[in-house]
Design a protein around this motif. Sequence first.
Motif, short mmCIF file in Angstrom:
data_model
loop_
_atom_site.label_atom_id
_atom_site.label_comp_id
_atom_site.label_asym_id
_atom_site.label_seq_id
_atom_site.Cartn_x
_atom_site.Cartn_y
_atom_site.Cartn_z
N LEU A 1 0.97 -1.24 0.09
CA LEU A 1 0.20 0.00 0.10
C LEU A 1 0.89 1.34 -0.28
O LEU A 1 0.55 2.12 -0.78
CB LEU A 1 -1.03 0.15 1.14
CG LEU A 1 -1.65 1.24 1.51
CD1 LEU A 1 -2.83 1.28 0.25
CD2 LEU A 1 -2.56 1.07 2.67
N ILE A 2 1.78 1.27 0.95
CA ILE A 2 2.79 2.56 0.78
C ILE A 2 3.39 2.68 -0.41
O ILE A 2 3.55 3.71 -0.93
CB ILE A 2 3.86 2.15 2.09
CG1 ILE A 2 3.06 2.45 3.36
CG2 ILE A 2 5.12 3.42 1.89
CD1 ILE A 2 4.27 1.87 4.58
N ASN A 3 3.98 1.52 -1.23
CA ASN A 3 4.50 1.60 -2.47
C ASN A 3 3.43 2.13 -3.52
O ASN A 3 3.87 3.16 -4.33
CB ASN A 3 5.05 0.34 -2.94
CG ASN A 3 6.19 0.17 -2.39
OD1 ASN A 3 7.44 0.28 -2.92
ND2 ASN A 3 6.54 -0.43 -1.19
N PHE A 4 2.13 1.86 -3.49
CA PHE A 4 1.14 2.53 -4.40
C PHE A 4 1.03 3.85 -4.12
O PHE A 4 0.71 4.67 -5.14
CB PHE A 4 -0.06 1.57 -3.98
CG PHE A 4 -1.18 1.90 -4.78
CD1 PHE A 4 -1.52 1.68 -6.09
CD2 PHE A 4 -2.27 2.97 -4.06
CE1 PHE A 4 -2.61 2.17 -6.74
CE2 PHE A 4 -3.38 3.13 -5.03
CZ PHE A 4 -3.56 2.91 -6.34
N LEU A 5 0.95 4.19 -2.79
CA LEU A 5 0.70 5.67 -2.51
C LEU A 5 1.81 6.68 -2.97
O LEU A 5 1.95 7.63 -3.60
CB LEU A 5 0.68 5.90 -1.00
CG LEU A 5 -0.67 5.29 -0.27
CD1 LEU A 5 -0.82 5.44 1.16
CD2 LEU A 5 -2.00 5.80 -0.93
N ILE A 6 3.08 5.83 -2.74
CA ILE A 6 4.27 6.68 -3.51
C ILE A 6 4.04 6.61 -5.13
O ILE A 6 4.21 7.88 -5.77
CB ILE A 6 5.40 5.87 -3.08
CG1 ILE A 6 5.62 6.01 -1.79
CG2 ILE A 6 6.62 6.64 -3.89
CD1 ILE A 6 5.83 7.35 -0.96
N ASP A 7 3.43 5.61 -5.81
CA ASP A 7 3.51 6.08 -7.07
C ASP A 7 2.29 7.01 -7.29
O ASP A 7 2.35 7.49 -8.51
CB ASP A 7 2.63 4.43 -7.65
CG ASP A 7 3.98 3.32 -7.69
OD1 ASP A 7 5.12 3.72 -7.72
OD2 ASP A 7 3.78 2.22 -7.69
N MET A 8 1.13 7.06 -6.82
CA MET A 8 0.34 8.09 -6.66
C MET A 8 0.95 9.34 -6.47
O MET A 8 0.61 10.53 -7.34
CB MET A 8 -1.03 7.89 -5.77
CG MET A 8 -1.60 6.55 -6.23
SD MET A 8 -2.42 6.30 -7.87
CE MET A 8 -0.99 5.09 -8.62
N LEU A 9 1.89 9.67 -5.66
CA LEU A 9 2.56 10.98 -5.54
C LEU A 9 3.26 11.25 -6.87
O LEU A 9 3.47 12.46 -7.06
CB LEU A 9 3.31 10.75 -4.32
CG LEU A 9 2.63 10.92 -2.97
CD1 LEU A 9 3.64 10.62 -1.72
CD2 LEU A 9 1.96 12.11 -2.84
N TYR A 10 3.84 10.50 -7.44
CA TYR A 10 4.50 10.66 -8.53
C TYR A 10 3.57 11.37 -9.72
O TYR A 10 4.14 12.36 -10.36
CB TYR A 10 4.89 9.44 -9.54
CG TYR A 10 5.99 8.36 -8.68
CD1 TYR A 10 6.90 9.13 -7.75
CD2 TYR A 10 6.16 7.24 -9.25
CE1 TYR A 10 7.73 8.46 -7.14
CE2 TYR A 10 7.21 6.38 -8.37
CZ TYR A 10 8.21 6.97 -7.41
OH TYR A 10 8.80 6.22 -6.86
N LEU A 11 2.14 10.93 -9.52
CA LEU A 11 1.38 12.11 -10.62
C LEU A 11 1.54 13.45 -10.28
O LEU A 11 1.36 14.17 -11.10
CB LEU A 11 -0.23 11.45 -10.57
CG LEU A 11 -0.11 9.74 -10.87
CD1 LEU A 11 -1.64 9.57 -10.62
CD2 LEU A 11 -0.01 9.92 -12.37
#
Length: 313
Positions: free
Chosen positions: A295-305
């Motif tokens: 989940l944390i890695n998914f949230l980081i991927d969303m922050l890339y946006l």
Amino acid sequence: MSRYILQRLLGMLAVMFVVVTIVFIIVRIAPGDPAAVMLGPDATAQDVASLRARLGLDQPLIVQYGIFFGQLLRGDLGESIFLNRPVLTALAERAEPTFFLTLFSILIAGLIAIPVGILSAYWRGSLFDQVATTLAMLAASIPSFWLGLLLIQFFAVRLGLFPVSGYGGPGAGLFTRLSHLVLPALSLGVVSSALILRFTRASMLDVLNDDYVRTARSKGMGEVRVVMKHAFKNALIPVLTVIGLTAALLVSGAVVTETVFGLPGIGNLVVSAVLRRDYPVIQGALLIVAALYVLINFLIDMLYLLVDPRVRY
């Protein structure tokens, strides 16, 4: 952008499926009978057979996997043998100290590492840069539990500024409980800051001499604005990645620190479960930590946006 999010969601589900399968297999292929290990050497054959039936260990392996997977889909992680309560409830009761410890640790690590990393890259080769990189290497080599013991000896025992251990009594307020987290969060944050500092410095060095930075300077823009708005913003992707990985590692790596400081968190619960051979708790904790990691890695991927518009396209 929607395709990017969909790919990340599908990847997250695939990773969790693999993790669930691995956790299931590890528990089943462990040496010895799990039921006999949990009950101890004094258990009778009837007690072992009863526990095996209760845990579903008397079923074929594929049936056990189907039951296990179906329980997970319903949010059922099983029941603790020694606590006599659902594993999810036991983990939820211990989640608060671990959550705040991880949050404070990553905040301390970021507040130390990001400013020092930026200045170290900006003053590359200077005395400040050499001292910062040396201290980062030193912090990376220090075990967090050893640093925690030093902090206890100095700040708690000698100066009496913070509690030695524990998380406050049953009726303790939030401020009292958070005061118990200062020293463990500091020990974890200082150690974790080393990696973030090095990534921040390396990422800043990659962009400080790029054309758009020189163009901003040539237009007369202030140096602070050039560094923070143009250089640091474009260097933020690797920094966010390492911060996310550090946060995920802190969730799973706070076991020893929680034990040293006597915090009733998930790490302490896992240590107790290992000593008692409480396999349902160990299995549930592994799954929860893996889910948080994903989940944390998914949230980081969303922050890339938000950080890099190129990701949206």
